[in-house]
Design an enzyme around this catalytic site. Structure first.
Site, mmCIF file in Angstrom:
data_model
loop_
_atom_site.group_PDB
_atom_site.id
_atom_site.type_symbol
_atom_site.label_atom_id
_atom_site.label_comp_id
_atom_site.label_asym_id
_atom_site.label_seq_id
_atom_site.Cartn_x
_atom_site.Cartn_y
_atom_site.Cartn_z
ATOM 1 N N ARG A 42 -24.467 37.147 10.610
ATOM 2 C CA ARG A 42 -24.458 38.535 10.201
ATOM 3 C C ARG A 42 -22.894 38.831 10.121
ATOM 4 N NH1 ARG A 42 -28.854 39.290 10.703
ATOM 5 N NH2 ARG A 42 -29.856 41.763 11.003
ATOM 6 N N SER A 101 -28.073 48.284 12.714
ATOM 7 C CA SER A 101 -28.367 48.063 14.586
ATOM 8 C C SER A 101 -26.702 48.287 14.374
ATOM 9 C CB SER A 101 -28.836 46.737 14.699
ATOM 10 O OG SER A 101 -29.985 46.078 14.444
ATOM 11 N N GLU A 149 -21.235 46.170 15.067
ATOM 12 C CA GLU A 149 -22.105 45.294 14.034
ATOM 13 C C GLU A 149 -21.500 45.699 12.289
ATOM 14 O OE1 GLU A 149 -25.512 45.490 11.020
ATOM 15 O OE2 GLU A 149 -26.160 43.344 12.407
HETATM 16 N N1 EPU Z 1 -35.896 45.707 21.969
HETATM 17 C C1 EPU Z 1 -36.357 47.514 23.514
HETATM 18 N N2 EPU Z 1 -35.838 48.351 22.717
HETATM 19 C C2 EPU Z 1 -35.961 49.018 21.664
HETATM 20 C C3 EPU Z 1 -35.615 47.885 20.349
HETATM 21 C C4 EPU Z 1 -35.915 47.033 20.860
HETATM 22 O O1 EPU Z 1 -36.476 46.578 24.942
HETATM 23 O O2 EPU Z 1 -35.663 50.220 21.891
HETATM 24 C C5 EPU Z 1 -35.806 44.922 22.274
HETATM 25 C C6 EPU Z 1 -38.173 44.543 21.965
HETATM 26 O O3 EPU Z 1 -37.744 43.182 23.729
HETATM 27 C C7 EPU Z 1 -38.310 43.542 20.737
HETATM 28 C C8 EPU Z 1 -36.670 43.199 20.861
HETATM 29 O O4 EPU Z 1 -35.580 43.992 21.305
HETATM 30 O O5 EPU Z 1 -38.853 42.392 20.849
HETATM 31 C C9 EPU Z 1 -36.396 42.790 19.297
HETATM 32 O O6 EPU Z 1 -36.245 43.705 18.145
HETATM 33 P P1 EPU Z 1 -36.814 43.701 17.145
HETATM 34 O O7 EPU Z 1 -37.663 42.617 17.018
HETATM 35 O O8 EPU Z 1 -36.622 45.042 16.850
HETATM 36 O O9 EPU Z 1 -35.322 43.274 16.861
HETATM 37 P P2 EPU Z 1 -33.775 42.919 16.965
HETATM 38 O O10 EPU Z 1 -33.420 41.924 17.896
HETATM 39 O O11 EPU Z 1 -33.479 44.340 17.413
HETATM 40 C C10 EPU Z 1 -32.976 42.405 14.664
HETATM 41 C C11 EPU Z 1 -31.911 42.268 13.702
HETATM 42 C C12 EPU Z 1 -32.189 43.720 12.778
HETATM 43 C C13 EPU Z 1 -34.072 43.006 11.906
HETATM 44 C C14 EPU Z 1 -34.673 43.239 12.827
HETATM 45 C C15 EPU Z 1 -35.336 42.711 13.030
HETATM 46 C C16 EPU Z 1 -29.745 42.405 14.215
HETATM 47 C C17 EPU Z 1 -28.730 43.010 15.134
HETATM 48 N N3 EPU Z 1 -30.641 43.055 13.950
HETATM 49 O O12 EPU Z 1 -33.430 43.657 14.789
HETATM 50 O O13 EPU Z 1 -31.423 44.086 11.349
HETATM 51 O O14 EPU Z 1 -34.059 44.337 10.926
HETATM 52 O O15 EPU Z 1 -34.018 42.236 14.102
HETATM 53 O O16 EPU Z 1 -35.635 41.357 12.020
HETATM 54 O O17 EPU Z 1 -29.477 40.923 14.248
HETATM 55 C C18 EPU Z 1 -29.214 44.901 11.116
HETATM 56 O O18 EPU Z 1 -28.589 44.587 10.681
HETATM 57 O O19 EPU Z 1 -29.342 46.536 10.643
HETATM 58 C C19 EPU Z 1 -30.617 45.044 11.410
HETATM 59 C C20 EPU Z 1 -31.960 46.516 11.054
#
Ligand code: EPU
Length: 347
Positions: free
Chosen positions: A158, A235, A339
């Site tokens: 990012r 995010s 971010e």
């Molecule tokens: N989780 C929770 N509660 C929540 C949401 C998530 O506990 O409300 C935990 C769960 O364990 C889940 C884990 O967080 O398995 C990961 O969540 P998710 O798969 O939604 O991915 P993320 O790491 O939160 C990242 C990117 C997103 C991207 C998704 C899918 C970052 C900061 N965010 O989110 O990117 O769409 O993976 O690849 O790296 C963005 O950068 O704006 C963005 C939306």
């Protein structure tokens, strides 16, 4: 050029405040000419494209807002050239329709094509940096226009040398895509299982796009004017990387608070990456925090999105973000970093 505009209509958070002057730049040449003129006159300039990764303070911007609205997209076999102002998801849709693979995992991301190299946009195991051939920049120090390759961009998770700096402005990007119509290898477990394929498998790009859109919608990460859960900057925090030295303390803080739980963690370049959404939720900030009547709340679908329910101010939203950041730090000793880019405000 127009005066006294409210910027809230130009950001996905619907926050912005006023701008003194607004210059719409519908072609690359106009964009170059306008920015060169403003820079030569040392006039404060805010470059705005999709407005999806931006928090603008309530006082707005005392200067000229330059709106990047050059939108040409050209496809030449697997080589795709996109102007910075093109709407990103329309670019993805166009490439998928042309049976070009590569961008499908980056479906449904709001904002403009020019922002994608700036923060090396990524989702579902794919980062744009892996497909960039070169980026056309206006060097705002010398006024020169030049193409640079990915090795000069300092691409990371990012981030890139273009983020948090106004020395260069992205004019266009050239990407190299797969001409066999198949996706990049599917590396994200949740996506692979939704597609019924093994991790590392390739599927038709159109199928991957549809599934990614479905997954993102379920998390409130596809813009919908009627759904306040999507009035966000995506995010709000990056997923933190904990160094090897700090890891035992963080794991024991998690253990002390939550007992024996399975903690989402992934090996990263400088340590171990944790899931910010998971940490936020386990620190006591559940989806929808702090509750129904708040003007700024965490999304009811994903704790990592800080949302405006319609009447929030930037300061109100940032106060919530600070509360969440400090609460996670108190609970687990992990400092979350925002971010989005902050303009005339800070967390
Ligand atoms: N989780 C929770 N509660 C929540 C949401 C998530 O506990 O409300 C935990 C769960 O364990 C889940 C884990 O967080 O398995 C990961 O969540 P998710 O798969 O939604 O991915 P993320 O790491 O939160 C990242 C990117 C997103 C991207 C998704 C899918 C970052 C900061 N965010 O989110 O990117 O769409 O993976 O690849 O790296 C963005 O950068 O704006 C963005 C939306």
């Amino acid at each position: 050029m127009s005066a006294d505009l409210d910027l809230s209509g130009f950001t996905t958070l619907r926050l912005g405040g006023p701008a003194t002057l607004f210059a719409e730049c519908p072609t690359t040449q106009v964009l170059i000419d306008v920015v060169r003129l403003l820079d030569a006159a040392r006039i404060p300039t805010l470059v705005l494209a999709g407005g999806s990764n931006l928090v603008i303070g309530d006082k707005g911007f005392d200067g000229v807002v330059v709106r990047v609205s050059n939108t040409t997209v050209s496809l030449d076999a697997g080589r795709v050239r996109v102007d910075a102002g093109a709407a990103w998801d329309e670019v993805v849709a166009q490439t998928v329709a042309a049976e070009l693979g590569g961008l499908e995992c980056l479906s449904g991301i709001p904002g403009s094509a020019g922002a994608t190299p700036v923060q090396n946009v990524g989702a579902y195991g794919v980062e744009i940096g892996s497909m960039i051939e070169r980026v056309q920049l206006l060097d705002r120090v010398t006024g020169e226009v030049r193409w640079v390759g990915p090795s000069e961009l300092g691409l990371g998770y990012r981030t890139s040398v273009l983020k948090h700096s106004s020395d260069a402005l992205v004019l266009a990007t050239e990407l190299a895509l797969h001409t066999d119509g198949l996706s990049n290898p599917i590396r994200y477990r949740e996506l692979a299982s939704a597609l019924g394929t093994d991790e590392g498998g390739r599927v038709p790009a159109a199928a991957a796009r549809e599934t990614v859109l479905e997954l993102r919608r379920g998390k409130g990460m596809v813009l919908d004017p009627d759904d306040h859960d999507t009035w966000s900057a995506g995010s709000f925090f990056t997923n933190p990387v904990v160094s090897d030295e700090s890891l035992p303390a963080v794991l024991s803080a998690i253990d002390a608070k939550l007992g024996d739980v399975s903690v989402p963690q992934y090996p990263a370049e400088n340590g171990t990456k944790f899931s910010a959404g998971w940490l936020i939720e386990r620190a006591g900030f559940s989806k929808g925090y702090p509750g129904e009547n708040a003007a700024a709340r965490l999304s009811t679908k994903h704790t990592l999105a800080v949302t405006n329910r319609g009447t929030a101010t930037a300061e109100g939203l940032l106060t919530l973000a600070r509360t969440v950041r400090d609460g996670v730090e108190d609970a687990f000793g992990v400092r979350l970093e925002p971010e989005p880019v902050m303009v005339n405000c800070s967390i």
